[in-house]
Design a protein around this motif. Structure first.
Motif, PDB file in Angstrom:
ATOM      1  N   VAL A  72       0.839  -1.203   0.000  1.00 31.77           N
ATOM      2  CA  VAL A  72       0.000   0.000   0.000  1.00 31.77           C
ATOM      3  C   VAL A  72       0.872   1.250   0.000  1.00 31.77           C
ATOM      4  N   LEU A  73       1.879   1.261   0.870  1.00 31.24           N
ATOM      5  CA  LEU A  73       2.753   2.420   0.986  1.00 31.24           C
ATOM      6  C   LEU A  73       3.517   2.675  -0.309  1.00 31.24           C
ATOM      7  N   ALA A  74       4.069   1.619  -0.890  1.00 26.81           N
ATOM      8  CA  ALA A  74       4.844   1.775  -2.126  1.00 26.81           C
ATOM      9  C   ALA A  74       3.963   2.319  -3.252  1.00 26.81           C
ATOM     10  N   GLN A  75       2.737   1.810  -3.372  1.00 23.73           N
ATOM     11  CA  GLN A  75       1.837   2.279  -4.420  1.00 23.73           C
ATOM     12  C   GLN A  75       1.397   3.720  -4.171  1.00 23.73           C
ATOM     13  N   ALA A  76       1.186   4.060  -2.897  1.00 26.54           N
ATOM     14  CA  ALA A  76       0.793   5.433  -2.577  1.00 26.54           C
ATOM     15  C   ALA A  76       1.887   6.418  -2.966  1.00 26.54           C
ATOM     16  N   ARG A  77       3.109   6.103  -2.607  1.00 22.82           N
ATOM     17  CA  ARG A  77       4.208   7.009  -2.945  1.00 22.82           C
ATOM     18  C   ARG A  77       4.403   7.082  -4.458  1.00 22.82           C
ATOM     19  N   ALA A  78       4.240   5.958  -5.133  1.00 21.49           N
ATOM     20  CA  ALA A  78       4.367   5.953  -6.595  1.00 21.49           C
ATOM     21  C   ALA A  78       3.282   6.800  -7.249  1.00 21.49           C
ATOM     22  N   ALA A  79       2.112   6.886  -6.585  1.00 21.41           N
ATOM     23  CA  ALA A  79       0.999   7.674  -7.114  1.00 21.41           C
ATOM     24  C   ALA A  79       1.088   9.139  -6.717  1.00 21.41           C
ATOM     25  N   GLY A  80       2.139   9.506  -5.992  1.00 25.71           N
ATOM     26  CA  GLY A  80       2.337  10.892  -5.633  1.00 25.71           C
ATOM     27  C   GLY A  80       1.666  11.327  -4.353  1.00 25.71           C
ATOM     28  N   LEU A  81       1.194  10.388  -3.550  1.00 19.93           N
ATOM     29  CA  LEU A  81       0.570  10.728  -2.274  1.00 19.93           C
ATOM     30  C   LEU A  81       1.668  10.954  -1.240  1.00 19.93           C
ATOM     31  N   ARG A  82       1.796  12.180  -0.767  1.00 21.38           N
ATOM     32  CA  ARG A  82       2.915  12.551   0.095  1.00 21.38           C
ATOM     33  C   ARG A  82       2.525  12.646   1.569  1.00 21.38           C
ATOM     34  N   THR A  83       1.325  12.236   1.933  1.00 24.26           N
ATOM     35  CA  THR A  83       0.864  12.306   3.323  1.00 24.26           C
ATOM     36  C   THR A  83       1.847  11.601   4.264  1.00 24.26           C
ATOM     37  N   PRO A  84       2.163  12.191   5.419  1.00 21.48           N
ATOM     38  CA  PRO A  84       3.021  11.504   6.380  1.00 21.48           C
ATOM     39  C   PRO A  84       2.411  10.177   6.816  1.00 21.48           C
ATOM     40  N   VAL A  85       3.247   9.147   6.950  1.00 24.91           N
ATOM     41  CA  VAL A  85       2.779   7.802   7.290  1.00 24.91           C
ATOM     42  C   VAL A  85       3.490   7.295   8.534  1.00 24.91           C
ATOM     43  N   LEU A  86       2.668   6.829   9.478  1.00 23.62           N
ATOM     44  CA  LEU A  86       3.182   6.151  10.667  1.00 23.62           C
ATOM     45  C   LEU A  86       2.841   4.675  10.535  1.00 23.62           C
ATOM     46  N   LEU A  87       3.869   3.826  10.466  1.00 26.03           N
ATOM     47  CA  LEU A  87       3.644   2.387  10.381  1.00 26.03           C
ATOM     48  C   LEU A  87       3.343   1.818  11.761  1.00 26.03           C
ATOM     49  N   LEU A  88       2.301   0.996  11.835  1.00 22.84           N
ATOM     50  CA  LEU A  88       1.974   0.258  13.050  1.00 22.84           C
ATOM     51  C   LEU A  88       2.284  -1.200  12.774  1.00 22.84           C
TER      52      LEU A  88
END
Length: 224
Positions: free
Chosen positions: A62-78
């Protein structure tokens, strides 16, 4: 602050939505990795809390696809995965921070707010209505310098109203903040909380008004 919580455990969803909601964090939940990207785009959250173990797509995908799509929202991994390798993979995939499970709620809130501040969140200042003061740092409401004794639901309601003093706040919006994730509770339950809160505000110089068909409003009383 608007948080997208991507977590497939229903009990964890409910617990965090309820607890963080009382701390003035608007929590939206998604339990499926394949749906997370769509929710991410639609909701435009301030921060994403992303579990690594998800159905269909795991958190790293999910994270890799989000960044590839240009979504720059800060992410905290749980993550319940304790290895350094998993954490490194997450950070390399574009995560901004990580928090191992189980975690302390205060630490979770602190990390989420820290990520939000990195995005340029305005410095919060105390809000005052009459003799009431809402401290943005500890979340408490003070009456003439003393902590006002309130139940968690009364405090959540008062915080929401003090965030928009002099403006009407809809009953449904208040209900979502006071009873987060409690689908079995009727919206009318907010009226009971408002009734009790109104009595505790006596002599504070602030009035809680009911606006029929609109919601509630907190205003400063005119000086006598």
């Amino acid at each position: 602050m608007k948080l997208l919580l991507v977590e497939d455990d229903p009990s964890m969803q409910t617990t965090l939505q309820r607890a963080l909601g009382r701390r003035q964090i608007d929590v939206r939940v998604c339990g499926d990795g394949a749906l997370a990207l769509e929710q991410w785009r639609v909701l435009e959250p301030d921060v994403v809390a992303l579990d690594l173990s998800l159905p269909n797509l795991d958190g790293l995908q999910v994270l890799a696809q989000a960044r590839a799509a240009g979504l720059r929202t800060p992410v905290l991994l749980l993550t319940a995965r304790g290895t350094v390798g998993d954490r490194v993979l997450g950070l390399n995939a574009g995560a901004d921070d990580y928090l191992p499970k189980p975690f302390d709620l205060d630490e979770l809130e602190a990390r989420l707010r820290a990520l939000r501040r990195r995005q340029g969140e305005p410095v919060e200042v105390a809000t005052e209505v009459g003799a009431l003061r809402l401290d943005p740092h500890d979340g408490a409401v003070y009456l003439r310098g003393e902590v006002l004794e309130l139940t968690p639901r009364e405090l959540a309601l008062l915080r929401a109203l003090m965030a928009r003093p002099g403006h009407a706040v809809g009953k449904e919006r208040l209900f979502a903040l006071v009873f987060p994730g409690e689908g079995e509770v009727q919206v009318e339950a907010i009226e009971v909380v408002a009734y009790r809160l109104r009595k505790k505000l006596a002599g504070s110089g602030a009035s809680l008004m009911t606006l029929r068909g609109l919601g509630y409003l907190l205003r400063e009383e005119a000086a006598q």
